[in-house]
Write an enzyme that holds these catalytic residues in place. Structure first.
Site, short mmCIF file in Angstrom:
data_model
loop_
_atom_site.label_atom_id
_atom_site.label_comp_id
_atom_site.label_asym_id
_atom_site.label_seq_id
_atom_site.Cartn_x
_atom_site.Cartn_y
_atom_site.Cartn_z
N GLU A 5 -2.38 -23.92 -56.64
CA GLU A 5 -1.60 -25.13 -56.92
C GLU A 5 -0.84 -25.07 -58.23
O GLU A 5 0.34 -25.43 -58.30
CB GLU A 5 -2.50 -26.38 -56.91
CG GLU A 5 -2.84 -26.89 -55.52
CD GLU A 5 -4.01 -26.17 -54.87
OE1 GLU A 5 -4.57 -25.25 -55.51
OE2 GLU A 5 -4.36 -26.52 -53.73
N HIS A 31 -12.47 -35.89 -52.57
CA HIS A 31 -11.25 -36.04 -51.76
C HIS A 31 -10.81 -37.50 -51.69
O HIS A 31 -10.21 -37.91 -50.69
CB HIS A 31 -11.48 -35.50 -50.34
CG HIS A 31 -11.28 -34.02 -50.21
ND1 HIS A 31 -12.07 -33.11 -50.84
CD2 HIS A 31 -10.36 -33.29 -49.52
CE1 HIS A 31 -11.66 -31.87 -50.53
NE2 HIS A 31 -10.63 -31.97 -49.73
C1 LIG Z 1 -7.68 -26.69 -54.61
C2 LIG Z 1 -7.65 -26.98 -53.16
N1 LIG Z 1 -6.49 -26.80 -52.50
C3 LIG Z 1 -6.43 -27.07 -51.18
C4 LIG Z 1 -7.53 -27.52 -50.51
C5 LIG Z 1 -7.45 -27.86 -49.03
N2 LIG Z 1 -8.16 -26.83 -48.28
C6 LIG Z 1 -9.44 -27.02 -47.93
S1 LIG Z 1 -10.08 -25.68 -47.23
C7 LIG Z 1 -8.64 -24.83 -47.36
C8 LIG Z 1 -8.54 -23.44 -46.86
C9 LIG Z 1 -9.51 -22.57 -47.50
O1 LIG Z 1 -9.52 -21.34 -46.89
P1 LIG Z 1 -10.62 -20.28 -47.22
O2 LIG Z 1 -10.82 -20.19 -48.68
O3 LIG Z 1 -10.25 -19.04 -46.52
O4 LIG Z 1 -11.96 -20.88 -46.62
P2 LIG Z 1 -12.33 -21.21 -45.11
O5 LIG Z 1 -12.10 -22.67 -44.93
O6 LIG Z 1 -11.50 -20.36 -44.23
O7 LIG Z 1 -13.78 -20.91 -45.00
C10 LIG Z 1 -7.66 -25.61 -47.96
C11 LIG Z 1 -6.27 -25.20 -48.20
C12 LIG Z 1 -8.71 -27.73 -51.26
N3 LIG Z 1 -9.83 -28.21 -50.69
N4 LIG Z 1 -8.75 -27.44 -52.57
#
Ligand SMILES: Cc1ncc(C[n+]2csc(CCOP(=O)(O)OP(=O)(O)O)c2C)c(N)n1
Ligand SMILES: [Mg+2]
Lengths: 332, 326
Positions: B60, B129
Site C-alpha cells: 500500500e 476491518h
Molecule cells: C495491508 C492489507 N492489504 C490488503 C488486505 C486485503 N487482503 C486480505 S487477504 C489478501 C490477499 C492475501 O494474499 P496472501 O498473502 O497470498 O494470503 P492468502 O489469503 O492467499 O492465504 C488481501 C489483499 C489486507 N487484509 N491487508
C-alpha cells in the site's frame, strides 16, 4: 512411532477439513459473520509444520488461521464458538474468525492486516533471545504478503540479529484474485531469503510428510542459533479467497488439477497402500473428527454471547472521551 | 436522471475520466482482472488495458507513493485502497508526500492524486476491518477529504477529484455500495467544498456525513411524525475543508445542533463542527450542541456488541429529545 505420527497427521487433516466445511455451512446459515477465510487444500502446511514444532514454540498467524489454532491444540469448541461470536470463544467473542488467540498454547494470534505477522513474530523472537529461552517462533503468511515492506524489513532484522524465527510461506499462488506471476517479480518466494543472507527452501505443501521433514530440518537450524529460516510451502486453496469470493478468476482445469493432489486424500491413500493404517482405523479417525466437529457446533450454538462493550480497552477501565447518549450533561 | 447503485456511479465516473484523459490511471489490489472488490472498476481493465488499470501487489505505501510520484509529472491516478484499514499503511506517502509537496517545494510540484477507499463498520468485520479514518485525514493540511452519502455525490465527487490539482481522499462506506439513487444522465461535477441541506427544517440541525446522513434522515422522519419536531439535516459531504458558512447558516436558523458521526468522538467531525459553531455562531445557540458518536472502543466481532458500539437513528432521536428537554 511412524504409525502414531501418520495417525496424528490424518486425524488433524480430517478435523481441519470437516471443521472448515462446518464453518462454511454455519456461515451460510447466518450464524457466522464477517469475512470467513477457509483452509481446505492447505492442511498439509499447518499440520506438517506445527507437528514438527515443540509445544513451547510460539505461533503467529494470519486471518486464515482456524487450522493453525486447532493443530496447536485449541479445542474445536473454542474455535467454533469464536466464529459464532460467543463468550466461550478463544477470544471471548471479541475477535472473530480473523482474530483467534490462545496465549496459553502460545498461539499469539490471527492478524487481518497483510504483512502484520512479520514484525510481531520477530518481536516475540526478540523476547526469547533476551530471556535465553530455547523456543522459536513460527510466523505464517501468504504469497501476497511478501510484497509488503514489513516482510523485507523484518527478514533483515531477523537475519541481522539471528533471531529464532521460522518464516512459513503458505504459497497458494493467489493474492485474492491476483495470481502470483502478476504480483511478484520473483515468484519463488524462498529465493528472497538470500537477499538477507538467510537460509531458505521450498517444499511440496501438498505432501504433509515432506512438509514435516522440511520443517524439522529448518527448526534444527533455527534452534542451533544459526539464524532465521524461510520455508516456502507450495499449496493451493480449493475454495475462494473467503466466503465472499467465488474464485471465478481461476480456470476449472487448474482447480481440478490441484484438487487431484488433495493433501488429505493423498495421505489417506498412501497410509492404506503402505499398510501404515488399516481401513477400519481410518474410518474410526474420521468418525472421531466428525464427532468433534459436531460437538463444537453444538457447543457454539448453546454458548452465551459476550455482554460488556468496554472491557479490555485499557488495562484498567478508563473513561476516555466516552460520552454516552444522551449526553450526561444536563439540558439547559 | 437514471437510478443506479453507488458502485455503478463510481464505476461510471472512473470510465468517463479514463476516457476523457489518457493520463488518468486506476490502480489498486484486484481493481483490474477481478473487476474490483466492490465492482467499482468492473470491465475497465478490458476496456483500457493493464497499463492504465493496474493490479498492484499488496504494497500500500509504495503503490500509493508510485501514484503520487507519477502525479508530479502529470499523471492523474485514482488509487483504490481496498479497505480504509489498509490506508494506515499508506499514511506515510499520503501525509508526508502528497499533502506536503506543493508547500515544501515552494509551489513547484503538486500531487493531484485521488485516493478512494471504503471504511466504516460493516458486517462483523472485526477490530482490524472496521476503522473510520476520516478524522485522521481531516487533520492533514494539504489534503482534501470528501465523503459521499449517495450515488450522485459518489459520481460527481470522484469526477471533480480527478480534475482537482490537490490530493483528494474519498471516504466511501463498505455498506453503501448497493445503495441506489438518482444520478444525472449528463456529466456532473460535484463541488469538493460546501454542504447540502438534505432536508430543510426549523427546530434543530442534524449534521451528518456519509452513512450518518441516513440515520439523521430516519430520525428526522420519526421526530416529525411522533413529536412534531422539524429537523434540518445538513449533509457534510466535504470534511476538509468543512463548510463553516453552511454550518453557521443552518445553526443561525435552528439555534440547535446535533452532530452524528459513525466514528469515535475524540478528535472527530463532531468535535470539529462544535468548534466551528463555537467560533462562528455561539450566541445563536439555544442549547449546547450534542454529538452522537461511536463508543470509544475497538469494534468487537460479536454482532450485538458491534451494533451497540456505533450510533443509529434511535440514538439521534434520543439526543434530539434530550436537547429539546423532552
Ligand atoms: C495491508 C492489507 N492489504 C490488503 C488486505 C486485503 N487482503 C486480505 S487477504 C489478501 C490477499 C492475501 O494474499 P496472501 O498473502 O497470498 O494470503 P492468502 O489469503 O492467499 O492465504 C488481501 C489483499 C489486507 N487484509 N491487508
Ligand atoms: Mg495466497
Amino acid at each position: 512411532m511412524r504409525r502414531d505420527l501418520i495417525r496424528q497427521f490424518l486425524y488433524d487433516m480430517l478435523l481441519a477439513r470437516l471443521f472448515e466445511q462446518a464453518a462454511a455451512e454455519q456461515y451460510l446459515q447466518g450464524r457466522i459473520g464477517g469475512f470467513l477465510h477457509l483452509y481446505p487444500g492447505e492442511e498439509a502446511v499447518a499440520v506438517g509444520t506445527l507437528r514438527a514444532a515443540d509445544p513451547g514454540d510460539y505461533v503467529v498467524s494470519t486471518y486464515r488461521e482456524h487450522v493453525h489454532a486447532l493443530v496447536r491444540g485449541t479445542p474445536p469448541e473454542a474455535v467454533m464458538a469464536e466464529l459464532f461470536g460467543k463468550a466461550t470463544g478463544c477470544s471471548r467473542g471479541y475477535g472473530g474468525s480473523m482474530h483467534l488467540f490462545d496465549a496459553e498454547r502460545r498461539f499469539l494470534g490471527g492478524y487481518a492486516i497483510v504483512g502484520e505477522t512479520f514484525p510481531v513474530a520477530i518481536g516475540v523472537a526478540y523476547w526469547l533471545r533476551l530471556n535465553e529461552e530455547p523456543d522459536v517462533v513460527l510466523c505464517y503468511f501468504g504469497d501476497g504478503a511478501v510484497n509488503q515492506g514489513t516482510f523485507h524489513e523484518s527478514l533483515n532484522m531477523a537475519a541481522l540479529w539471528k533471531l529464532p524465527v521460522l518464516f512459513v510461506c503458505e504459497n497458494n499462488r493467489y493474492q485474492i484474485g491476483t495470481e502470483i506471476h502478476r504480483h511478484s517479480a520473483v515468484p519463488e518466494v524462498w529465493r528472497r531469503a538470500c537477499a538477507y543472507g538467510m537460509e531458505g527452501r521450498r517444499v511440496d505443501g501438498m505432501d504433509v510428510l515432506a512438509v514435516h521433514e522440511a520443517t524439522r530440518e529448518a527448526l534444527r537450524h533455527v534452534r542451533e542459533g544459526k539464524g532465521p529460516f524461510l520455508l516456502e510451502c507450495e499449496t493451493y486453496r480449493f475454495r475462494g479467497h473467503s466466503m465472499a469470493d467465488s474464485g471465478a478468476y481461476r480456470s476449472a482445469l487448474e482447480v481440478a488439477e490441484l484438487r487431484a493432489r488433495d493433501p488429505l486424500e493423498g495421505l489417506r491413500r498412501r497410509a492404506l497402500a503402505e499398510g501404515w493404517l488399516g481401513e477400519g482405523e481410518v474410518a474410526e479417525l474420521e468418525r472421531r473428527a466428525r464427532k468433534a466437529v459436531q460437538a463444537a457446533v453444538r457447543f457454539a450454538e448453546q454458548s452465551p454471547p459476550p455482554t460488556e462493550l468496554h472491557r479490555d480497552v485499557y488495562a484498567q477501565p478508563l473513561d476516555v472521551y466516552a460520552p454516552e447518549i444522551p449526553a450526561r450533561r444536563a439540558a439547559p | 436522471m437514471a437510478e443506479m447503485a453507488l458502485w455503478e456511479a463510481v464505476r461510471r465516473a472512473h470510465d468517463e475520466e479514463l476516457a476523457n484523459d489518457p493520463m488518468v490511471i486506476v490502480m489498486g489490489e484486484d481493481v483490474g482482472l477481478a473487476g474490483g472488490t466492490y465492482k467499482a472498476t468492473l470491465g475497465l481493465y478490458e476496456k483500457y488495458g493493464p497499463e492504465r488499470v493496474i493490479d498492484t501487489p499488496i504494497s500500500e505505501n509504495s503503490f500509493t507513493g508510485l501514484g503520487i510520484g507519477a502525479s508530479f509529472l502529470g499523471v492523474r491516478p485514482i488509487i483504490e485502497i481496498m479497505s480504509v484499514n489498509f490506508a494506515w499503511l499508506a499514511l506515510d506517502q499520503i501525509a508526508n508526500t502528497a499533502a506536503k509537496v506543493r508547500y515544501m517545494s515552494g509551489g513547484q510540484l503538486q500531487a493531484p492524486v485521488v485516493i478512494r477507499s471504503p471504511g466504516g463498520v460493516a458486517h462483523q468485520l472485526g477490530a482490524q476491518h472496521s476503522a473510520r479514518m476520516e478524522k485522521v485525514f481531516m487533520g492533514i493540511a494539504g489534503l482534501r477529504v470528501v465523503t459521499p452519502s449517495n450515488p450522485r455525490q459518489a459520481y460527481g465527487l470522484l469526477k471533480s477529484a480527478v480534475r482537482c490539482d490537490d490530493p483528494v481522499f474519498i471516504n466511501e462506506h463498505e455498506y453503501m455500495y448497493n445503495l441506489r439513487g438518482e444520478v444525472p444522465d449528463e456529466e456532473y461535477f460535484h463541488p469538493l467544498e460546501g454542504s447540502e441541506v438534505a432536508r430543510p427544517g426549523r427546530d434543530v440541525t442534524l449534521f451528518g456525513y456519509n452513512i450518518s446522513v441516513h440515520w439523521c434522515l430516519q430520525a428526522a422522519e420519526r421526530l416529525a411524525a411522533e413529536h412534531g419536531i422539524d429537523c434540518e439535516v445538513v449533509d457534510l459531504y466535504a470534511l476538509s475543508p468543512l463548510d463553516r458558512e453552511g454550518i453557521a447558516r443552518s445553526v443561525t436558523r435552528t439555534h440547535r445542533a446535533v452532530i452524528v458521526e459513525e466514528a469515535e468522538a475524540p478528535c472527530g467531525v463532531g468535535a470539529e463542527v462544535m468548534a466551528i459553531i463555537d467560533e462562528e455562531c455561539f450566541y445563536e445557540l439555544d442549547a449546547p450542541p450534542l454529538r452522537v458518536s461511536a463508543r470509544n472502543v475497538p469494534i468487537p466481532y460479536n454482532r450485538t456488541l458491534e451494533r451497540a458500539a456505533i450510533p443509529n437513528a434511535d440514538e439521534v432521536v434520543a439526543a434530539v429529545l434530550h436537547l429539546l428537554g423532552k
